[in-house]
Design an enzyme around this catalytic site. Structure first.
Site, mmCIF file in Angstrom:
data_model
loop_
_atom_site.group_PDB
_atom_site.id
_atom_site.type_symbol
_atom_site.label_atom_id
_atom_site.label_comp_id
_atom_site.label_asym_id
_atom_site.label_seq_id
_atom_site.Cartn_x
_atom_site.Cartn_y
_atom_site.Cartn_z
ATOM 1 N N LYS A 13 0.827 -1.213 0.000
ATOM 2 C CA LYS A 13 0.000 0.000 0.000
ATOM 3 C C LYS A 13 0.858 1.259 0.000
ATOM 4 O O LYS A 13 0.618 2.176 -0.774
ATOM 5 C CB LYS A 13 -0.940 0.007 1.223
ATOM 6 C CG LYS A 13 -1.925 -1.139 1.269
ATOM 7 C CD LYS A 13 -2.834 -1.088 2.493
ATOM 8 C CE LYS A 13 -2.116 -1.181 3.815
ATOM 9 N NZ LYS A 13 -1.496 -2.464 4.118
ATOM 10 N N ARG A 87 -9.913 0.878 8.685
ATOM 11 C CA ARG A 87 -9.651 -0.527 9.009
ATOM 12 C C ARG A 87 -10.900 -1.251 9.484
ATOM 13 O O ARG A 87 -10.899 -2.463 9.587
ATOM 14 C CB ARG A 87 -8.576 -0.643 10.093
ATOM 15 C CG ARG A 87 -7.207 -0.222 9.632
ATOM 16 C CD ARG A 87 -6.198 -0.443 10.741
ATOM 17 N NE ARG A 87 -4.935 0.145 10.411
ATOM 18 C CZ ARG A 87 -3.838 -0.558 10.148
ATOM 19 N NH1 ARG A 87 -3.864 -1.855 10.200
ATOM 20 N NH2 ARG A 87 -2.718 0.051 9.862
ATOM 21 N N ARG A 126 12.126 -7.605 4.448
ATOM 22 C CA ARG A 126 12.264 -6.151 4.613
ATOM 23 C C ARG A 126 13.053 -5.833 5.882
ATOM 24 O O ARG A 126 13.918 -4.962 5.878
ATOM 25 C CB ARG A 126 10.869 -5.508 4.660
ATOM 26 C CG ARG A 126 10.889 -4.014 4.861
ATOM 27 C CD ARG A 126 9.524 -3.387 4.657
ATOM 28 N NE ARG A 126 8.635 -3.605 5.781
ATOM 29 C CZ ARG A 126 7.377 -3.189 5.830
ATOM 30 N NH1 ARG A 126 6.846 -2.544 4.805
ATOM 31 N NH2 ARG A 126 6.633 -3.411 6.890
ATOM 32 N N ARG A 138 11.711 -2.195 11.700
ATOM 33 C CA ARG A 138 10.561 -1.736 12.475
ATOM 34 C C ARG A 138 10.253 -2.789 13.536
ATOM 35 O O ARG A 138 10.432 -3.992 13.317
ATOM 36 C CB ARG A 138 9.340 -1.561 11.563
ATOM 37 C CG ARG A 138 9.429 -0.338 10.713
ATOM 38 C CD ARG A 138 8.288 -0.131 9.750
ATOM 39 N NE ARG A 138 7.041 -0.801 10.023
ATOM 40 C CZ ARG A 138 6.016 -0.829 9.195
ATOM 41 N NH1 ARG A 138 6.099 -0.220 8.026
ATOM 42 N NH2 ARG A 138 4.906 -1.456 9.494
ATOM 43 N N ARG A 149 -0.979 -9.165 13.298
ATOM 44 C CA ARG A 149 -1.554 -8.086 12.489
ATOM 45 C C ARG A 149 -2.448 -8.626 11.374
ATOM 46 O O ARG A 149 -3.511 -8.060 11.075
ATOM 47 C CB ARG A 149 -0.435 -7.216 11.906
ATOM 48 C CG ARG A 149 0.299 -6.418 12.983
ATOM 49 C CD ARG A 149 1.608 -5.820 12.494
ATOM 50 N NE ARG A 149 1.425 -4.886 11.403
ATOM 51 C CZ ARG A 149 2.336 -4.657 10.474
ATOM 52 N NH1 ARG A 149 3.493 -5.297 10.485
ATOM 53 N NH2 ARG A 149 2.111 -3.772 9.526
#
Length: 191
Positions: A13, A87, A126, A138, A149
């Site tokens: 996204k 969401r 990533r 992160r 998630r």
């Protein structure tokens, strides 16, 4: 033009929204970026956001809607890209109200179709790339947090697919295609 990009964590996204910012002078409203900024702000709200995000959970509607409201009151340029928002159905209704209050409307919803196993590999990769480049990953870029998630996404966000399909402004795009192919599919959907 105001659009939503839907898809699970790691679907691309943000990458696609960045492209639209460059090519269409749109403003990317990434709730993830806004929440990460709040998390490091040191404010009371930031501490609440940090605790929720570090547990791999989603923040409350009230927090997210408040952050979005602040952004909608600023410069509108070529329109907004809602990346990671809404969401929930409650947030979708709140967004519709916010857009109406500001004289705006939602023009399109792009849903990125992906495979969960590929997403896990993508996120873990990533994180590894960030560390290899001398940076830090992160806090939520790990397999365990991603699975939490993803479960939250499917429990709360997946209902938006039917919601926007019923409104007639949902377009599916293959989120696992090459980045340029995804860009082209999104451009076709928006044109």
């Amino acid at each position: 033009m105001n659009i939503i990009i839907l898809g699970p964590p790691g679907a691309g996204k943000g990458t696609q929204a960045s492209h639209l910012v460059e090519t269409r002078d749109m403003i990317q409203l990434s709730t993830g970026d806004m929440l990460r900024a709040a998390k490091t702000s040191g404010t009371e709200m930031g501490k609440k956001v940090a605790a929720i995000m570090d547990a791999g959970e989603l923040v409350t509607d009230e927090i997210v809607i408040g952050l979005i409201r602040e952004k909608l009151e600023g410069d509108k340029k070529g329109g907004f890209i809602f990346d990671g928002f809404p969401r929930t159905l409650t947030q979708a209704d709140a967004l519709e109200e916010l857009l109406e209050e500001t004289g705006e409307k939602l023009d399109a919803v792009i849903a990125l179709a992906v495979n969960d196993e590929v997403l896990v590999d993508r996120i873990v990769g990533r994180a590894a790339e960030a560390v290899a480049a001398g940076g830090t990953a992160r806090a939520d870029d790990n397999e365990e947090s991603l699975k939490i998630r993803l479960m939250e996404y499917y429990k709360k966000t997946n209902a938006l697919i039917g919601y926007y399909h019923a409104k007639g402004n949902l377009s599916w795009v293959d989120g696992l295609a090459e980045i340029d192919a995804v860009k082209a599919e999104i451009a076709d959907a928006l044109n």
